[in-house]
Structures are given as C-alpha cells and as structure tokens.
Motif scaffolding. Structure first.
Motif, mmCIF file in Angstrom:
data_model
loop_
_atom_site.group_PDB
_atom_site.id
_atom_site.type_symbol
_atom_site.label_atom_id
_atom_site.label_comp_id
_atom_site.label_asym_id
_atom_site.label_seq_id
_atom_site.Cartn_x
_atom_site.Cartn_y
_atom_site.Cartn_z
ATOM 1 N N LYS A 9 0.828 -1.208 0.000
ATOM 2 C CA LYS A 9 0.000 0.000 0.000
ATOM 3 C C LYS A 9 0.863 1.259 0.000
ATOM 4 O O LYS A 9 0.652 2.164 -0.814
ATOM 5 C CB LYS A 9 -0.917 0.000 1.223
ATOM 6 N N ALA A 10 1.839 1.320 0.870
ATOM 7 C CA ALA A 10 2.712 2.500 0.963
ATOM 8 C C ALA A 10 3.480 2.734 -0.338
ATOM 9 O O ALA A 10 3.578 3.866 -0.817
ATOM 10 C CB ALA A 10 3.672 2.347 2.138
ATOM 11 N N LEU A 11 4.012 1.673 -0.921
ATOM 12 C CA LEU A 11 4.797 1.792 -2.150
ATOM 13 C C LEU A 11 3.957 2.336 -3.298
ATOM 14 O O LEU A 11 4.346 3.294 -3.972
ATOM 15 C CB LEU A 11 5.389 0.432 -2.537
ATOM 16 N N PHE A 12 2.788 1.745 -3.526
ATOM 17 C CA PHE A 12 1.990 2.149 -4.679
ATOM 18 C C PHE A 12 1.267 3.469 -4.454
ATOM 19 O O PHE A 12 1.078 4.238 -5.400
ATOM 20 C CB PHE A 12 1.023 1.031 -5.079
ATOM 21 N N GLU A 13 0.851 3.780 -3.240
ATOM 22 C CA GLU A 13 0.233 5.084 -2.985
ATOM 23 C C GLU A 13 1.245 6.205 -3.175
ATOM 24 O O GLU A 13 0.894 7.286 -3.645
ATOM 25 C CB GLU A 13 -0.355 5.136 -1.577
ATOM 26 N N ALA A 14 2.502 5.953 -2.840
ATOM 27 C CA ALA A 14 3.544 6.971 -3.006
ATOM 28 C C ALA A 14 3.787 7.305 -4.478
ATOM 29 O O ALA A 14 4.257 8.395 -4.796
ATOM 30 C CB ALA A 14 4.846 6.497 -2.353
ATOM 31 N N THR A 15 3.458 6.374 -5.388
ATOM 32 C CA THR A 15 3.656 6.613 -6.814
ATOM 33 C C THR A 15 2.377 7.077 -7.493
ATOM 34 O O THR A 15 2.341 7.240 -8.707
ATOM 35 C CB THR A 15 4.185 5.347 -7.519
ATOM 36 N N GLY A 16 1.296 7.275 -6.714
ATOM 37 C CA GLY A 16 0.060 7.818 -7.264
ATOM 38 C C GLY A 16 -0.914 6.801 -7.826
ATOM 39 O O GLY A 16 -1.871 7.167 -8.496
ATOM 40 N N PHE A 17 -0.711 5.535 -7.576
ATOM 41 C CA PHE A 17 -1.618 4.507 -8.067
ATOM 42 C C PHE A 17 -2.872 4.461 -7.188
ATOM 43 O O PHE A 17 -2.843 4.841 -6.024
ATOM 44 C CB PHE A 17 -0.949 3.138 -8.034
ATOM 45 N N ASN A 18 -3.987 4.001 -7.755
ATOM 46 C CA ASN A 18 -5.219 3.799 -6.989
ATOM 47 C C ASN A 18 -5.148 2.440 -6.300
ATOM 48 O O ASN A 18 -4.657 1.475 -6.879
ATOM 49 C CB ASN A 18 -6.441 3.838 -7.908
ATOM 50 N N LEU A 19 -5.669 2.387 -5.101
ATOM 51 C CA LEU A 19 -5.523 1.181 -4.299
ATOM 52 C C LEU A 19 -6.810 0.883 -3.544
ATOM 53 O O LEU A 19 -7.489 1.802 -3.086
ATOM 54 C CB LEU A 19 -4.396 1.409 -3.293
ATOM 55 N N ARG A 20 -7.132 -0.396 -3.434
ATOM 56 C CA ARG A 20 -8.294 -0.828 -2.655
ATOM 57 C C ARG A 20 -7.871 -2.032 -1.813
ATOM 58 O O ARG A 20 -7.219 -2.935 -2.314
ATOM 59 C CB ARG A 20 -9.436 -1.217 -3.593
ATOM 60 N N GLN A 21 -8.204 -2.033 -0.551
ATOM 61 C CA GLN A 21 -7.899 -3.156 0.326
ATOM 62 C C GLN A 21 -9.177 -3.675 0.970
ATOM 63 O O GLN A 21 -10.051 -2.888 1.339
ATOM 64 C CB GLN A 21 -6.906 -2.762 1.414
ATOM 65 N N GLU A 22 -9.259 -4.997 1.065
ATOM 66 C CA GLU A 22 -10.403 -5.653 1.694
ATOM 67 C C GLU A 22 -9.884 -6.656 2.713
ATOM 68 O O GLU A 22 -8.916 -7.375 2.449
ATOM 69 C CB GLU A 22 -11.242 -6.371 0.650
ATOM 70 N N ILE A 23 -10.547 -6.716 3.849
ATOM 71 C CA ILE A 23 -10.158 -7.645 4.901
ATOM 72 C C ILE A 23 -11.381 -8.455 5.307
ATOM 73 O O ILE A 23 -12.443 -7.891 5.582
ATOM 74 C CB ILE A 23 -9.605 -6.909 6.132
ATOM 75 N N ASP A 24 -11.241 -9.789 5.328
ATOM 76 C CA ASP A 24 -12.295 -10.681 5.796
ATOM 77 C C ASP A 24 -11.922 -11.111 7.209
ATOM 78 O O ASP A 24 -10.884 -11.740 7.412
ATOM 79 C CB ASP A 24 -12.397 -11.885 4.867
ATOM 80 N N ASP A 25 -12.731 -10.767 8.165
ATOM 81 C CA ASP A 25 -12.426 -11.072 9.560
ATOM 82 C C ASP A 25 -12.733 -12.518 9.950
ATOM 83 O O ASP A 25 -12.722 -12.855 11.132
ATOM 84 C CB ASP A 25 -13.191 -10.123 10.490
ATOM 85 N N GLY A 26 -12.973 -13.363 8.972
ATOM 86 C CA GLY A 26 -13.285 -14.761 9.252
ATOM 87 C C GLY A 26 -12.068 -15.549 9.718
ATOM 88 O O GLY A 26 -10.963 -15.020 9.867
ATOM 89 N N PRO A 27 -12.235 -16.852 9.924
ATOM 90 C CA PRO A 27 -11.174 -17.697 10.477
ATOM 91 C C PRO A 27 -9.993 -17.940 9.537
ATOM 92 O O PRO A 27 -8.952 -18.437 9.967
ATOM 93 C CB PRO A 27 -11.903 -19.008 10.780
ATOM 94 N N ASN A 28 -10.127 -17.599 8.251
ATOM 95 C CA ASN A 28 -9.035 -17.852 7.298
ATOM 96 C C ASN A 28 -8.120 -16.655 7.092
ATOM 97 O O ASN A 28 -7.169 -16.722 6.318
ATOM 98 C CB ASN A 28 -9.602 -18.326 5.962
ATOM 99 N N PHE A 29 -8.411 -15.524 7.742
ATOM 100 C CA PHE A 29 -7.545 -14.334 7.710
ATOM 101 C C PHE A 29 -7.258 -13.855 6.279
ATOM 102 O O PHE A 29 -6.129 -13.514 5.949
ATOM 103 C CB PHE A 29 -6.226 -14.598 8.435
ATOM 104 N N VAL A 30 -8.285 -13.821 5.441
ATOM 105 C CA VAL A 30 -8.114 -13.422 4.045
ATOM 106 C C VAL A 30 -8.051 -11.896 3.946
ATOM 107 O O VAL A 30 -8.864 -11.184 4.523
ATOM 108 C CB VAL A 30 -9.271 -13.958 3.176
#
Length: 69
Positions: A9-30
C-alpha cells in the motif's frame, strides 16, 4: 501478512496509483490488496491462512504483428 499489505500500500500510494484493500475477519484471515495504475496496469495481492496469491497485467495493447501470442 499485514506488514506485507501495508508495504505494498505504501509503495503504490507513493507513486500515485489507486488502491483498494479488503479484509475478511473470518477464520481464514483473508486480505486482498488491488492496485490500479496507468496504461491498464493492475495487480492483485491476496493472503490468507492457506496461501498467497499474486496476479495482474502490466499493459493491454494490440499485437503490432497481428499474431496471437
């Protein structure tokens, strides 16, 4: 794995790219990070209890010789 996603995230945001992150709080830690940039650049980075995935495209354009490769 969270540290890897934070570094991506830090690397690509610093170069101006668009970024999306998703976190699943389930037991598989996806967790998924999707990066979109210029010239149709895309990268998907996923981690979970059972593995790591990395996918993407660097560019999409017609083959100048008209051949399928």
């Amino acid at each position: 794995m969270d540290v890897l996603h934070d570094k991506v995230k830090a690397l690509f945001e610093a170069t101006g790219f668009n970024l999306r992150q998703e976190i699943d709080d389930g037991p598989n830690f996806v967790r998924h990070t999707v990066v979109l940039g210029p010239d149709k650049f895309s990268m998907g980075f996923g981690t979970g209890k059972y593995g790591i995935t990395l996918s993407g495209n660097t560019r999409c354009f017609a083959d100048p010789e008209g051949k399928f490769r």
